[in-house]
Scaffold this active site. Structure first.
Site, PDB file in Angstrom:
ATOM      1  N   LYS A  38       0.835  -1.196  -0.131  1.00 36.13           N
ATOM      2  CA  LYS A  38       0.079   0.059   0.160  1.00 36.13           C
ATOM      3  C   LYS A  38       0.823   1.328  -0.056  1.00 36.13           C
ATOM      4  O   LYS A  38       0.565   2.390  -0.905  1.00 36.13           O
ATOM      5  CB  LYS A  38      -0.865  -0.232   1.272  1.00 36.13           C
ATOM      6  CG  LYS A  38      -2.069   0.599   0.972  1.00 36.13           C
ATOM      7  CD  LYS A  38      -2.748   0.302   2.497  1.00 36.13           C
ATOM      8  CE  LYS A  38      -4.145   1.079   2.477  1.00 36.13           C
ATOM      9  NZ  LYS A  38      -4.892   0.866   3.766  1.00 36.13           N
ATOM     10  N   LEU A 151     -17.033  11.731   8.464  1.00 40.35           N
ATOM     11  CA  LEU A 151     -16.983  11.357   6.955  1.00 40.35           C
ATOM     12  C   LEU A 151     -17.687  10.459   6.482  1.00 40.35           C
ATOM     13  O   LEU A 151     -17.850   9.470   7.018  1.00 40.35           O
ATOM     14  CB  LEU A 151     -15.351  11.225   6.594  1.00 40.35           C
ATOM     15  CG  LEU A 151     -14.306  11.932   7.261  1.00 40.35           C
ATOM     16  CD1 LEU A 151     -12.780  11.588   6.770  1.00 40.35           C
ATOM     17  CD2 LEU A 151     -14.495  13.511   6.821  1.00 40.35           C
ATOM     18  N   LYS A 202     -19.368  10.762  18.817  1.00 36.90           N
ATOM     19  CA  LYS A 202     -19.344  10.149  17.579  1.00 36.90           C
ATOM     20  C   LYS A 202     -20.542   8.956  17.458  1.00 36.90           C
ATOM     21  O   LYS A 202     -21.039   8.773  16.538  1.00 36.90           O
ATOM     22  CB  LYS A 202     -18.072   9.522  17.585  1.00 36.90           C
ATOM     23  CG  LYS A 202     -17.862   8.622  16.358  1.00 36.90           C
ATOM     24  CD  LYS A 202     -18.302   9.492  14.904  1.00 36.90           C
ATOM     25  CE  LYS A 202     -18.403   8.236  13.773  1.00 36.90           C
ATOM     26  NZ  LYS A 202     -17.342   8.178  12.923  1.00 36.90           N
ATOM     27  N   CYS A 258     -19.815   1.704   9.216  1.00 38.66           N
ATOM     28  CA  CYS A 258     -19.997   2.250  10.352  1.00 38.66           C
ATOM     29  C   CYS A 258     -21.091   2.243  11.235  1.00 38.66           C
ATOM     30  O   CYS A 258     -21.199   1.815  12.693  1.00 38.66           O
ATOM     31  CB  CYS A 258     -19.376   3.824  10.240  1.00 38.66           C
ATOM     32  SG  CYS A 258     -18.050   4.102   9.272  1.00 38.66           S
TER      33      CYS A 258
END
Ligand code: UGA
Length: 437
Positions: A38, A151, A202, A258
């Site tokens: 990566k 995001l 969050k 998420c």
């Protein structure tokens, strides 16, 4: 604003977006990732995740010399005044977030952190993790800060550069202001608070969004029962600013990397703390039940001569958890596909984002290269991801292929008039054809 020296550990969609965006704001950013392949690709500005604007930002950062990629997280942290931890926190056994990656990086960087450094938890972590990381670091001359990300996949660069708010939690006000200062070039309300409140913010945000979606999906069922139109009802309530019109579009259930993980993690920590939160459990259960009902609907409409889905061929359009991403993690489309498969259906699926990556889903379905191929001989077509290009499909070609002319639009986004012109029956969620004119 003085440029800062920042290390970002982890180059997933949160880490890479954070690193590239902070570099675009003028900071010097070193991104570290343990995966050498990566790192090699990122050094060539090769971005393997589908995130609009990100490859361009990475290339710009590399060209400007403000963005670089390394494998060694300790090396990156050693020269930084701020270290962002952007590490995976998957759902562990029992539903709690698995913090192994955060713990192992904390151990790697603890001895090299410069004095006065701020270590920032950007990943979604359970309440109390900032305190736990501080313990693991054992460096009272540094501060652990919680600065959760908000995001959306597919809009991450836009969301980073145009945030609704910036939440920074620290038990030392200097450190909170230092981290908030990194974003000084962005116009957004800043919420400065303690670490536990920032961490909980969050989870509360993702749970609230999931709750809104379960509400909308349930309300759609109620609409069907009373011949009401979910689109009108959600617009009608959404104009009230206390409710808001966003995130009320019914669909095949909510998913992604998420919302499911975070709602389960919050439920687990509440249970462990002995706190009752019935809404949380109901939100999750509603999602499961909604998907069960959608499967039931397809089974009732597409059953073979024996009244079951055994051996019945079905076309699935869209597998990603939402449009604009190739991400299949906790995709509602796959959850529905699994249930259809369990009932014996033969599934042929097309998703425009998977043509290149071609994930191995062979135990569940056959991935094909175009929608008409998926439809060939199928007893029905189930649309599961709201890819805009599905609007402009050659529905006449699909109709010619389908064995039964029915399209289940589980995103309520197709034009039923166009489908009707092609001789296809449209079935949405919470509204009937007569309501769509
Ligand atoms: C979500 C949150 O929206 C972000 O604010 C958060 O930062 C992010 O998780 C995270 O924790 O990192 P994301 O997972 O990218 O972002 O996905 P969403 O856009 O929120 O969509 C979640 C699911 O809800 C998808 O399956 C989507 O199709 C579904 N959805 C969304 C609907 O069914 N209807 C809607 O009106 C909106």
């Amino acid at each position: 604003m003085p440029a800062r020296h920042i290390a970002v550990i982890g180059t997933g969609y949160v880490g890479l977006t954070t690193g590239a965006c902070l570099a675009s704001l003028g900071h010097h950013v070193v991104c570290a990732d343990a995966d050498p392949h990566k790192v090699g690709r990122l050094r060539q500005a090769q971005v393997d995740i589908l995130e609009p604007g990100l490859p361009e930002l990475v290339a710009e950062g590399l060209d400007s010399g403000r963005l670089s990629f390394v494998q060694d997280s300790a090396g990156a942290a050693a020269d930084a005044d701020t270290v962002f931890l952007c590490l995976p926190t998957p759902m562990g056994a029992g539903g709690a977030a698995d913090l192994a990656a955060v713990e192992s990086v904390a151990a790697e960087i603890r001895s090299v952190l410069p004095e006065g450094c701020a270590v920032v938890n950007k990943s979604t972590v359970p309440v109390g993790t900032a305190e736990r990381v501080a313990e693991l670091l054992g460096r009272p001359d540094t501060t652990v800060v919680s600065n959760p990300e908000f995001l959306r996949e597919g809009r991450a660069v836009h969301d980073f550069l145009h945030p609704d708010r910036i939440v920074v939690g620290a038990d030392a006000p200097d450190a909170a202001e230092h981290v908030a200062g990194l974003y000084a070039a962005l116009e957004a309300p800043v919420v400065l608070t303690d670490t536990a409140s920032a961490e909980l913010t969050k989870y509360a945000a993702n749970f609230f969004l999931a709750m809104k979606l379960s509400f909308a999906n349930n309300l759609a069922t109620v609409c069907e029962r009373f011949d009401a139109d979910i689109a009108a009802v959600t617009v009608g309530i959404g104009h009230d600013p206390r409710i808001g019109g966003a995130f009320l579009q019914p669909g095949p259930g909510w998913g992604g990397s998420c919302l499911p993980k975070d709602t389960h993690a919050l439920l687990t920590v509440c249970e462990q703390a002995g706190v009752e939160f019935p809404l949380l459990r109901a939100t999750i259960e509603t999602n499961v039940e909604h998907q069960r009902q959608l499967v039931e609907r397809v089974a009732a409409g597409c059953a073979g001569p024996d009244g079951s889905l055994r051996g019945v061929r079905l076309a699935l359009l869209g597998l990603a958890f939402k449009a604009g991403t190739s991400d299949l993690r906790d995709s509602p489309a796959l959850a529905i596909a699994r249930q259809l498969r369990e009932r014996g259906a033969e599934l042929y699926a097309y998703d425009p984002a998977l043509s290149d990556t071609r994930p191995d889903l062979s135990d569940l379905l056959t991935l094909v290269d175009d929608p008409a191929q998926a439809a060939a001989g199928a007893a029905g077509c189930v649309v599961l991801t709201e890819w805009p290009q599905f609007h402009d499909l050659d529905w006449n070609a699909i109709a010619r292929q389908l064995h039964r002319p029915i399209v289940y639009d589980f995103r309520n986004f197709l034009d039923p008039g166009r489908l009707a012109e092609a001789g296809l029956a449209w079935q949405g969620i919470g509204r009937t054809l007569s309501m769509t004119g």
